[in-house]
Write an enzyme that holds these catalytic residues in place. Structure first.
Site, PDB file in Angstrom:
ATOM      1  N   CYS A  34     -22.728  46.328  29.117  1.00 18.45           N
ATOM      2  CA  CYS A  34     -24.025  47.018  29.084  1.00 18.45           C
ATOM      3  C   CYS A  34     -25.190  46.044  29.253  1.00 18.45           C
ATOM      4  O   CYS A  34     -26.310  46.461  29.523  1.00 18.45           O
ATOM      5  CB  CYS A  34     -24.191  47.792  27.781  1.00 18.45           C
ATOM      6  SG  CYS A  34     -24.229  46.724  26.330  1.00 18.45           S
ATOM      7  N   CYS A 103     -21.624  48.576  20.106  1.00 19.13           N
ATOM      8  CA  CYS A 103     -22.919  48.025  19.698  1.00 19.13           C
ATOM      9  C   CYS A 103     -22.782  47.401  18.302  1.00 19.13           C
ATOM     10  O   CYS A 103     -23.345  46.338  18.036  1.00 19.13           O
ATOM     11  CB  CYS A 103     -23.982  49.111  19.683  1.00 19.13           C
ATOM     12  SG  CYS A 103     -23.905  50.229  21.101  1.00 19.13           S
TER      13      CYS A 103
HETATM   14 FE1  FES Z   1     -24.579  47.981  24.657  1.00 25.50          FE
HETATM   15 FE2  FES Z   1     -25.490  49.425  22.706  1.00 25.50          FE
HETATM   16  S1  FES Z   1     -25.159  50.082  24.739  1.00 25.50           S
HETATM   17  S2  FES Z   1     -25.037  47.334  22.678  1.00 25.50           S
END
Ligand code: FES
Length: 130
Positions: A34, A103
């Protein structure tokens, strides 16, 4: 996706945001999928984490879990902080959507990275500690 009230609280009013200029340990971790990045600063005295701050460039869950991580480790021994897992962070928050579990892993990893940095700065091999 719906976040719990506690997640929203820590996202909108994150505790311990910022840097510690004379930090004893700094840990930076990221998720290549991400692209989010979490940086943890620790002040350690007598084996106790006396202060913790963070800067997170990431999603709402990453900010909320960083905030909780700093709250969980303040006042703890290094050993206790090393024992904190992402599940402890999730339990504190009540819940996280399944696609946001990674996360919370960043929060756990940033604590461990900052403690590892602390040991390295002290001239101690972190691997010998673990
Ligand atoms: Fe990657 Fe939350 S979407 S840390």
């Amino acid at each position: 996706m719906k976040y719990s009230e506690k997640v929203m609280d820590h996202f909108l009013n994150p505790r311990n945001v910022g840097e510690i200029p004379d930090a004893d340990g700094i840990g930076e971790v990221g998720n290549s999928h991400c692209g989010d990045i979490m940086k943890m600063y620790l002040k350690i005295s007598g084996g106790i984490i006396i202060d913790a701050k963070f800067k997170t460039f990431g999603c709402a869950a990453a900010i909320a879990t960083s905030s909780v991580a700093t709250e969980l480790i303040k006042g703890k021994t290094i050993g206790e902080a090393l024992g904190i897992t992402n599940n402890d962070v999730i339990n504190y928050l009540g819940e996280l959507p399944p696609n946001k579990i990674h996360c919370s892993l960043l929060a756990e990893q940033s604590i461990k990275a900052a403690i590892k940095d602390y040991y390295t700065k002290m001239g101690v091999d972190p691997i010998a500690i673990n």
